[in-house]
Design a protein around this motif. Structure first.
Motif, PDB file in Angstrom:
ATOM      1  N   ILE A 100       8.424 -14.445  -4.933  1.00 37.79           N
ATOM      2  CA  ILE A 100       8.065 -13.390  -3.989  1.00 37.79           C
ATOM      3  C   ILE A 100       6.858 -12.629  -4.508  1.00 37.79           C
ATOM      4  CG2 ILE A 100       8.879 -11.311  -2.839  1.00 37.79           C
ATOM      5  CD1 ILE A 100      11.709 -12.397  -3.106  1.00 37.79           C
ATOM      6  N   SER A 101       5.901 -12.363  -3.610  1.00 38.94           N
ATOM      7  CA  SER A 101       4.685 -11.649  -3.979  1.00 38.94           C
ATOM      8  C   SER A 101       4.246 -10.749  -2.833  1.00 38.94           C
ATOM      9  CB  SER A 101       3.565 -12.632  -4.327  1.00 38.94           C
ATOM     10  OG  SER A 101       2.351 -11.945  -4.580  1.00 38.94           O
ATOM     11  N   ILE A 102       3.632  -9.636  -3.171  1.00 40.85           N
ATOM     12  CA  ILE A 102       3.080  -8.739  -2.158  1.00 40.85           C
ATOM     13  C   ILE A 102       1.682  -9.175  -1.750  1.00 40.85           C
ATOM     14  CG2 ILE A 102       4.401  -6.763  -3.005  1.00 40.85           C
ATOM     15  CD1 ILE A 102       1.738  -5.823  -4.336  1.00 40.85           C
ATOM     16  N   GLY A 103       1.177 -10.228  -2.380  1.00 44.66           N
ATOM     17  CA  GLY A 103      -0.211 -10.656  -2.156  1.00 44.66           C
ATOM     18  C   GLY A 103      -0.420 -11.283  -0.785  1.00 44.66           C
ATOM     19  N   THR A 104      -0.707 -10.469   0.205  1.00 46.83           N
ATOM     20  CA  THR A 104      -1.065 -10.969   1.533  1.00 46.83           C
ATOM     21  C   THR A 104      -2.525 -11.402   1.530  1.00 46.83           C
ATOM     22  OG1 THR A 104      -1.758  -8.774   2.291  1.00 46.83           O
ATOM     23  CG2 THR A 104       0.575  -9.365   2.591  1.00 46.83           C
ATOM     24  N   PRO A 105      -2.949 -12.198   2.507  1.00 42.67           N
ATOM     25  CA  PRO A 105      -4.370 -12.575   2.577  1.00 42.67           C
ATOM     26  C   PRO A 105      -5.299 -11.369   2.569  1.00 42.67           C
ATOM     27  CG  PRO A 105      -3.086 -13.939   4.073  1.00 42.67           C
ATOM     28  CD  PRO A 105      -2.141 -12.911   3.527  1.00 42.67           C
ATOM     29  N   LEU A 106      -4.890 -10.275   3.233  1.00 40.37           N
ATOM     30  CA  LEU A 106      -5.716  -9.071   3.247  1.00 40.37           C
ATOM     31  C   LEU A 106      -5.862  -8.479   1.847  1.00 40.37           C
ATOM     32  CD1 LEU A 106      -7.266  -6.840   4.705  1.00 40.37           C
ATOM     33  CD2 LEU A 106      -5.058  -5.686   5.110  1.00 40.37           C
ATOM     34  N   LEU A 107      -4.740  -8.391   1.107  1.00 47.81           N
ATOM     35  CA  LEU A 107      -4.790  -7.812  -0.241  1.00 47.81           C
ATOM     36  C   LEU A 107      -5.614  -8.686  -1.184  1.00 47.81           C
ATOM     37  CD1 LEU A 107      -1.147  -6.465  -0.754  1.00 47.81           C
ATOM     38  CD2 LEU A 107      -3.246  -5.140  -0.427  1.00 47.81           C
ATOM     39  N   TRP A 108      -5.443 -10.008  -1.088  1.00 43.34           N
ATOM     40  CA  TRP A 108      -6.239 -10.899  -1.938  1.00 43.34           C
ATOM     41  C   TRP A 108      -7.724 -10.763  -1.619  1.00 43.34           C
ATOM     42  CZ3 TRP A 108      -4.702 -12.766  -6.258  1.00 43.34           C
ATOM     43  CH2 TRP A 108      -3.379 -13.146  -6.466  1.00 43.34           C
ATOM     44  N   LEU A 136      -3.774   0.294  -3.523  1.00 46.11           N
ATOM     45  CA  LEU A 136      -2.664  -0.638  -3.358  1.00 46.11           C
ATOM     46  C   LEU A 136      -1.395   0.111  -2.975  1.00 46.11           C
ATOM     47  CD1 LEU A 136      -1.502  -3.530  -3.655  1.00 46.11           C
ATOM     48  CD2 LEU A 136      -1.088  -2.995  -6.075  1.00 46.11           C
ATOM     49  N   TRP A 137      -1.138   1.216  -3.671  1.00 47.01           N
ATOM     50  CA  TRP A 137       0.039   2.042  -3.375  1.00 47.01           C
ATOM     51  C   TRP A 137       0.000   2.549  -1.932  1.00 47.01           C
ATOM     52  CZ3 TRP A 137       0.241   7.356  -2.215  1.00 47.01           C
ATOM     53  CH2 TRP A 137       1.512   7.928  -2.239  1.00 47.01           C
ATOM     54  N   TRP A 138      -1.167   2.982  -1.496  1.00 41.23           N
ATOM     55  CA  TRP A 138      -1.311   3.494  -0.127  1.00 41.23           C
ATOM     56  C   TRP A 138      -1.125   2.371   0.893  1.00 41.23           C
ATOM     57  CZ3 TRP A 138      -4.991   2.462   3.705  1.00 41.23           C
ATOM     58  CH2 TRP A 138      -4.977   3.324   4.800  1.00 41.23           C
ATOM     59  N   GLU A 139      -1.703   1.197   0.604  1.00 37.14           N
ATOM     60  CA  GLU A 139      -1.602   0.063   1.519  1.00 37.14           C
ATOM     61  C   GLU A 139      -0.159  -0.406   1.666  1.00 37.14           C
ATOM     62  OE1 GLU A 139      -2.550  -2.968   4.128  1.00 37.14           O
ATOM     63  OE2 GLU A 139      -3.783  -1.285   3.480  1.00 37.14           O
ATOM     64  N   LEU A 140       0.634  -0.296   0.616  1.00 37.49           N
ATOM     65  CA  LEU A 140       2.025  -0.736   0.662  1.00 37.49           C
ATOM     66  C   LEU A 140       2.944   0.295   1.316  1.00 37.49           C
ATOM     67  CD1 LEU A 140       2.398  -2.390  -2.868  1.00 37.49           C
ATOM     68  CD2 LEU A 140       2.205  -3.548  -0.661  1.00 37.49           C
ATOM     69  N   GLY A 181       3.063   3.771   0.350  1.00 32.75           N
ATOM     70  CA  GLY A 181       3.538   4.797  -0.574  1.00 32.75           C
ATOM     71  C   GLY A 181       3.501   6.198  -0.013  1.00 32.75           C
ATOM     72  N   SER A 182       2.637   6.452   0.978  1.00 32.33           N
ATOM     73  CA  SER A 182       2.522   7.793   1.556  1.00 32.33           C
ATOM     74  C   SER A 182       3.201   7.895   2.917  1.00 32.33           C
ATOM     75  CB  SER A 182       1.045   8.179   1.706  1.00 32.33           C
ATOM     76  OG  SER A 182       0.373   7.250   2.559  1.00 32.33           O
ATOM     77  N   GLY A 183       3.890   6.824   3.319  1.00 31.05           N
ATOM     78  CA  GLY A 183       4.515   6.808   4.639  1.00 31.05           C
ATOM     79  C   GLY A 183       5.917   7.394   4.647  1.00 31.05           C
ATOM     80  N   ASP A 184       6.569   7.301   5.800  1.00 31.51           N
ATOM     81  CA  ASP A 184       7.919   7.852   5.976  1.00 31.51           C
ATOM     82  C   ASP A 184       9.013   6.832   5.707  1.00 31.51           C
ATOM     83  OD1 ASP A 184       6.804  10.276   6.771  1.00 31.51           O
ATOM     84  OD2 ASP A 184       6.663   9.642   8.869  1.00 31.51           O
ATOM     85  N   ASP A 185       8.622   5.558   5.596  1.00 30.09           N
ATOM     86  CA  ASP A 185       9.606   4.496   5.362  1.00 30.09           C
ATOM     87  C   ASP A 185      10.046   4.523   3.890  1.00 30.09           C
ATOM     88  OD1 ASP A 185      11.060   2.182   5.020  1.00 30.09           O
ATOM     89  OD2 ASP A 185       9.775   0.972   6.313  1.00 30.09           O
ATOM     90  N   ALA A 199       9.490   2.961  -1.858  1.00 29.08           N
ATOM     91  CA  ALA A 199      10.092   2.446  -3.091  1.00 29.08           C
ATOM     92  C   ALA A 199       9.346   1.218  -3.587  1.00 29.08           C
ATOM     93  CB  ALA A 199      11.567   2.112  -2.848  1.00 29.08           C
ATOM     94  N   LEU A 200       8.996   0.319  -2.655  1.00 30.13           N
ATOM     95  CA  LEU A 200       8.239  -0.874  -3.031  1.00 30.13           C
ATOM     96  C   LEU A 200       6.877  -0.495  -3.595  1.00 30.13           C
ATOM     97  CD1 LEU A 200       7.879  -3.976  -3.043  1.00 30.13           C
ATOM     98  CD2 LEU A 200       6.956  -3.773  -0.722  1.00 30.13           C
ATOM     99  N   ALA A 201       6.197   0.441  -2.925  1.00 26.44           N
ATOM    100  CA  ALA A 201       4.875   0.872  -3.382  1.00 26.44           C
ATOM    101  C   ALA A 201       4.952   1.494  -4.772  1.00 26.44           C
ATOM    102  CB  ALA A 201       4.278   1.867  -2.387  1.00 26.44           C
ATOM    103  N   ASN A 202       5.952   2.316  -5.000  1.00 29.97           N
ATOM    104  CA  ASN A 202       6.106   2.952  -6.320  1.00 29.97           C
ATOM    105  C   ASN A 202       6.395   1.912  -7.403  1.00 29.97           C
ATOM    106  OD1 ASN A 202       5.721   5.478  -5.198  1.00 29.97           O
ATOM    107  ND2 ASN A 202       7.917   5.848  -4.890  1.00 29.97           N
ATOM    108  N   ASP A 203       7.271   0.948  -7.082  1.00 29.58           N
ATOM    109  CA  ASP A 203       7.610  -0.093  -8.061  1.00 29.58           C
ATOM    110  C   ASP A 203       6.394  -0.935  -8.422  1.00 29.58           C
ATOM    111  OD1 ASP A 203      10.217   0.731  -8.126  1.00 29.58           O
ATOM    112  OD2 ASP A 203      10.953  -0.799  -6.728  1.00 29.58           O
ATOM    113  N   LYS A 204       5.621  -1.353  -7.429  1.00 31.91           N
ATOM    114  CA  LYS A 204       4.466  -2.207  -7.683  1.00 31.91           C
ATOM    115  C   LYS A 204       3.366  -1.449  -8.421  1.00 31.91           C
ATOM    116  CE  LYS A 204       6.258  -5.869  -6.019  1.00 31.91           C
ATOM    117  NZ  LYS A 204       6.616  -6.974  -6.928  1.00 31.91           N
TER     118      LYS A 204
END
Length: 342
Positions: free
Chosen positions: A2-10, A59-63, A65-69, A74-79
């Protein structure tokens, strides 16, 4: 895997690195061959650290990290924490790499104004090498889970070996790689500017600068074998593994010039790096029994490196590079002609 690396992030990561390298190359060509001052090295080191943290913030913002979800936060903070921990571990291991660079430059008496170009070439080679090795490592882990135990045992072994080798001056004259190069390459007796080849009596021969570049490349390979398993102990996400590695390497040239003049002040740092490797290797060996939180790994790494750097200040080395007052970490062997202490 499992990876957070989407085409956009790469894509964003690739653009980020290309732009950073282009700016660095532009600055290098504009300045030309010159001796890097302590002030310049410090400024560029801070710039590269800032660039790395700007990237992880994006990266944190894109995942989310500043949203309401809550799950996205949690995922953004962990990564983000995985990136920072991996980045710090790779930076710390790069310090040992830098000291070997210093030894090579000193052995070949490389003029200070030429070292910048050599390091830039070495960094480009290291980036390509790390990318290939990380992809291979990720594939092996995905196919063979037990390879994690091999990596963990290797890190523990490397840490123990680094501990016992700390404080010993390596002998470059007996280095197998250097002997191999000398047997297969005719080398000019002196430098010819920043050229890698020159002519002597009409024959094209290599300059010592080319030998230095080859040795730096070999050093990169050796240290990559140590550092890549270490980052996989922090995270198994190939995107985080590669990005943290790349950003740690990007600032390597500036950090070299910053540490080259003060390396003797941190003569005990190798002991700290050895402890970090053993801890990370142990974390990997326990991965199926207990997953040690990344925050603990980060805290332990910072604590160990901080303590050994402070001890380096309070326990200055003697003229032979050993800690004053004997070896606080390992037993020094008595020389054959040295009288026993009473």
């Amino acid at each position: 895997m499992i990876s957070i690396g989407t085409p956009l992030l790469w894509t964003l990561f690739t653009i980020f690195v290309v732009v950073a390298l282009a700016v660095d190359f532009f600055a290098l060509n504009r300045q030309g061959a010159h001796k890097v001052s302590m002030r310049e090295a410090a400024i560029w080191t801070l710039i590269w650290i800032a660039v790395s943290f700007v990237f992880v913030a994006l990266l944190w913002w894109e995942l989310g990290g500043s949203g309401d979800d809550a799950a996205a936060r949690a995922l953004a903070n962990d990564k983000a924490l995985e990136f920072i921990t991996g980045y710090l571990v790779e930076k710390a291991l790069a310090v040992d790499n830098i000291f070997v660079f210093l030894m090579v430059f000193t052995y070949f008496a490389v003029p200070a104004e030429f070292q910048k170009r050599v390091l830039m070439i070495g960094i480009l080679g290291a980036l390509l090498l790390r990318a290939v090795l990380i992809l291979i490592g990720a594939w092996l882990i995905a196919k063979f889970h037990w390879i994690l135990y091999v990596f963990g045992a290797f890190l523990v072994f490397t840490g123990i070996k680094m501990w016992w080798a700390a404080g010993q001056e390596p002998d470059l004259e007996d280095n197998p790689a250097l002997k191999w190069i000398k047997r297969r390459m005719r080398i000019a007796p002196g430098y010819d500017g920043e050229k890698f080849f020159t002519r002597i009596d009409g024959a094209r021969v290599a300059t010592p600068l080319l030998v230095v570049v080859v040795l730096i490349g070999i050093v990169d390979v050796i240290f990559a074998v140590d550092s890549i398993p270490a980052i996989f102990a922090i995270t198994l996400d190939p995107f985080i593994v590669l990005t943290s590695n790349v950003f740690a390497i990007l600032g390597l040239r500036a950090m070299y010039f910053l540490l080259a003049s003060v390396h003797e002040r941190f003569h005990l740092l190798s002991y700290g790096l050895a402890i970090v490797l053993v801890l990370i290797g142990g974390k990997m060996l326990l991965i199926d029994l207990y997953k040690i939180p990344v925050a603990w790994s980060l805290g332990a790494t910072v604590l160990v490196l901080g303590v050994t750097m402070l001890l380096s200040v309070y326990i200055p080395p003697t003229g032979d590079g050993r800690p004053r007052g004997g070896y606080p970490f390992s037993r020094r062997k008595r020389e054959p002609d040295e009288p026993a202490r009473r």
